[in-house]
Design an enzyme around this catalytic site. Structure first.
Site, PDB file in Angstrom:
ATOM      1  N   ASP A 162      41.994  43.535  39.401  1.00 43.45           N
ATOM      2  CA  ASP A 162      41.970  44.401  38.236  1.00 43.45           C
ATOM      3  C   ASP A 162      43.393  44.684  37.750  1.00 43.45           C
ATOM      4  O   ASP A 162      44.255  43.814  37.811  1.00 43.45           O
ATOM      5  CB  ASP A 162      41.233  45.701  38.591  1.00 43.45           C
ATOM      6  CG  ASP A 162      40.453  46.278  37.430  1.00 43.45           C
ATOM      7  OD1 ASP A 162      41.097  46.772  36.487  1.00 43.45           O
ATOM      8  OD2 ASP A 162      39.210  46.263  37.475  1.00 43.45           O
ATOM      9  N   HIS A 229      42.453  51.296  34.907  1.00 42.65           N
ATOM     10  CA  HIS A 229      41.101  50.759  35.118  1.00 42.65           C
ATOM     11  C   HIS A 229      40.822  50.435  36.585  1.00 42.65           C
ATOM     12  O   HIS A 229      39.762  50.786  37.131  1.00 42.65           O
ATOM     13  CB  HIS A 229      40.981  49.514  34.238  1.00 42.65           C
ATOM     14  CG  HIS A 229      39.643  48.875  34.176  1.00 42.65           C
ATOM     15  ND1 HIS A 229      39.268  47.855  35.015  1.00 42.65           N
ATOM     16  CD2 HIS A 229      38.595  49.087  33.331  1.00 42.65           C
ATOM     17  CE1 HIS A 229      38.041  47.472  34.699  1.00 42.65           C
ATOM     18  NE2 HIS A 229      37.614  48.191  33.684  1.00 42.65           N
ATOM     19  N   SER A 418      31.977  47.609  33.853  1.00 39.40           N
ATOM     20  CA  SER A 418      33.071  47.738  34.815  1.00 39.40           C
ATOM     21  C   SER A 418      32.791  48.826  35.824  1.00 39.40           C
ATOM     22  O   SER A 418      33.268  48.771  36.957  1.00 39.40           O
ATOM     23  CB  SER A 418      34.378  48.084  34.093  1.00 39.40           C
ATOM     24  OG  SER A 418      35.014  46.952  33.591  1.00 39.40           O
TER      25      SER A 418
END
Length: 597
Positions: A162, A229, A418
């Site tokens: 990520d 994220h 996600s």
């Protein structure tokens, strides 16, 4: 009935027919009408990935590869873990036809494809256990607390491929050494290429900083702050629990290995593929060996394309090394068959649901979806794209308050596939911690077979249903593994109203099969009533597992059948035979396993 169902063609079947021309490149020819070219894309790219045929000088010699690229007016950027080379185009483009054709026409070249920039699949917005409806609520939670008495993830490392990791006290004790795989220093913002520090430097971008899309519109369309994220994803998987602060992680005794691949403007396919290889224990040139090999990989990222050879090779390698790969389906409310790496073979592809148990409005769908998990809905749809209308319905996790570079740690709700994928990665960690010998195929089967029906609706296909952590973890004790590792995970396309197809398993088990031989079947299909399924013994004896039924309009066959095969010699080749006897729907054998004794 002449092979035609008397019922009308369902919406799912229509969708499957429409999207049959854009099936993944690894699908068998009988499954598709027109195979897409993975070099045809509508996103900017600035490099190509070129794979040379084994035995050519370019396949092993950097000098030879550089000379070959130079002859075509280009230069080699680097070589990937799989042996392919990354070639610089010299400028960002959405069309490099002449260069691509030059490589495709070269008899030494096995494949060539754009090195696409993948994007996070979260839909970030701006802001503890009572807020984590996704773990415990009866309607659409994933029934996690009941699993904790059996497994908490101890001994399992989960790689989060990520944006990297920004320091957070609710994760600090869970993080093990990772790596920064972003090879472009400008995009990485750390003034160097790859290094051993996977710190999230921030992925903020100004309007138009990442170029333009196929319609000439700026990317991004507006200034965007840093998402942090990867840290949000990591918190869902393994945030510290029972520590009187923050949130609870699903596999809270597992370890998180942050691998940074996403930075400013996204991340390159070649970098992501190398991260998959390294996380699972494979070798990547110039990168030290991974001393904390991950048994689970989470990829909450992707882009619109067919599954590339680069991705599939890396995923195959990871699965063969025993690592389960979990991928977010994508947030375009479209058929997942067109989004990668979610459409690659062998992965667990995860759709997102909201708090009411419906498919989230943004979630991709389709027959390639394996399972659904909570992804949240903090916005009601496209009518309020910049406003958080229902933060209480999002997925709360670890985050950071910095708008560009890191600031103070905090917790906020996000929505997206996600957020759904790490729920399944966390569940996979619980399963592997309870039984380390589980293979990736067995992990997938446990999750799918022990799901529960989606509480709400899903148009287009949301896999086996909503994942149930307690049921899946408890099933590890009651579901015997395939005897002697008897399983086949190679996809086999099932032609629409065509001839029967088979998938084989060869047994060396001594003696006879048992009177309770188990056949575990995972078949992806848009209308399972079309299917006739048989087990064929080595001597040719056929055992009927499932008859066709024109009224059974549900999709997919995820089941375990019991067969009295005590008269059969166990050693030899066993086959799963599947035939589609009606018109209008397609599918494939995803995997199957056999327990003979």
């Amino acid at each position: 009935m002449n092979g035609l169902r008397r019922t009308s063609l369902c919406a799912a079947a229509v969708s499957a027919a429409v999207f049959s021309v854009v099936s993944p490149v690894n699908a068998a020819p009988s499954q598709i009408q027109s195979q897409p070219d993975s070099t045809q894309v509508n996103r900017p790219f600035e490099r190509l990935i070129v794979g040379y045929k084994p035995g050519t000088a370019e396949a092993s010699s950097d000098t030879a590869a550089s000379d070959d690229a130079r002859k075509k007016g280009k230069s080699v950027h680097r070589r990937t873990a799989s042996g392919a080379v990354v070639v610089d185009l010299g400028a960002k483009t959405t069309n490099a036809d002449s260069t691509i054709q030059a490589f495709k026409s070269d008899p030494k070249v096995a494949y060539v494809e754009p090195d696409l920039l993948m994007q996070p699949f979260a839909d970030p917005n701006d802001t503890e256990y009572s807020r984590q409806w996704d773990l415990f609520e009866a309607t659409a939670g994933m029934n996690v607390p009941g699993a904790w008495s059996s497994s908490t993830g101890t001994g399992v490392t989960v790689a989060v491929i990520d944006t990297g990791y920004v320091a957070h006290s609710d994760l600090a004790s869970k993080v093990v050494a990772g790596y920064d795989f972003v090879s472009d220093s400008a995009r990485a913002r750390d003034n160097n290429g790859r290094d051993s520090n996977p710190a999230d430097e921030g992925d903020w971008t100004a309007r138009g900083e990442c170029g333009t899309d196929a319609n000439g519109q700026p990317v991004p369309a507006a200034d965007q702050g840093s998402s942090w994220h990867g840290t949000h994803v990591a918190g869902t998987i393994a945030a510290s629990t029972n520590n009187s602060k923050g949130i609870a992680g699903i596999a809270y005794d597992a370890k998180i290995q942050p691998l940074r691949v996403l930075a400013k403007c996204g991340g390159a396919t070649s970098d992501i593929a190398d991260a998959i290889t390294w996380a699972s224990g494979g070798t990547v040139s110039g990168v030290p060996a991974n001393t904390n090999v991950a048994k689970v990989i989470n990829m909450s990222l992707g882009g619109q394309s067919s599954c590339s050879t680069t991705y599939q090779n890396a995923i195959n390698g990871a699965i063969n090394r025993g690592t389960t790969v979990v991928v977010a389906a994508g947030n375009s409310n479209a058929n997942v068959a067109n989004f990668t790496p979610a459409n690659c073979n062998g992965v667990i592809t995860v759709a997102a649901t909201g708090r009411e148990g419906n498919k989230a409005f943004y979630s991709n769908f389709g027959t390639r979806i394996d399972i659904a998990a909570p992804g949240g809905e903090t916005r009601r749809g496209t009518d309020t794209p910049g406003t958080i209308t229902t933060p209480e319905n999002g997925i709360w996790s670890t985050l950071n308050a910095g708008t560009t570079t890191p600031g103070a740690e905090n917790y906020k709700p996000y929505q997206g596939t996600s957020m759904a994928a790490p729920h399944i990665a966390g569940l996979a960690a619980l399963l592997v911690a309870k039984k380390p010998s589980l293979t990736p195929a067995q992990v997938k089967d446990l999750i799918k077979t022990n799901s529960r029906p989606l509480p709400g609706t899903c148009s287009g296909g949301c896999g086996a249903g909503l994942a149930d952590a307690t049921k899946a973890v408890n099933a590890v004790d009651t579901t015997p593994p395939p005897s002697g590792g008897l399983e086949n995970t190679t996809d086999v396309a099932i032609p629409d109203r065509g001839t029967a197809v088979t998938s084989s398993i060869t047994s060396t088990v001594t003696g006879n099969a048992s009177s309770a031989t188990k056949v575990g079947v995972d078949i992806v299909h848009t209308y399972r009533g079309d299917l006739v399924i048989d087990l064929i013994a080595p001597d040719g004896t056929a055992y009927r597992l499932k008859n066709s039924s024109s009224s059974d309009s549900a999709g997919n066959v995820v089941a375990t059948y019991t067969v009295n095969a005590s008269s059969e010699v166990a050693a030899g080749t066993w086959k799963l035979r599947v035939q589609d006897v009606y018109s209008g729907d397609t599918g494939y054998i995803n995997s199957w396993n056999l327990t003979l004794q």
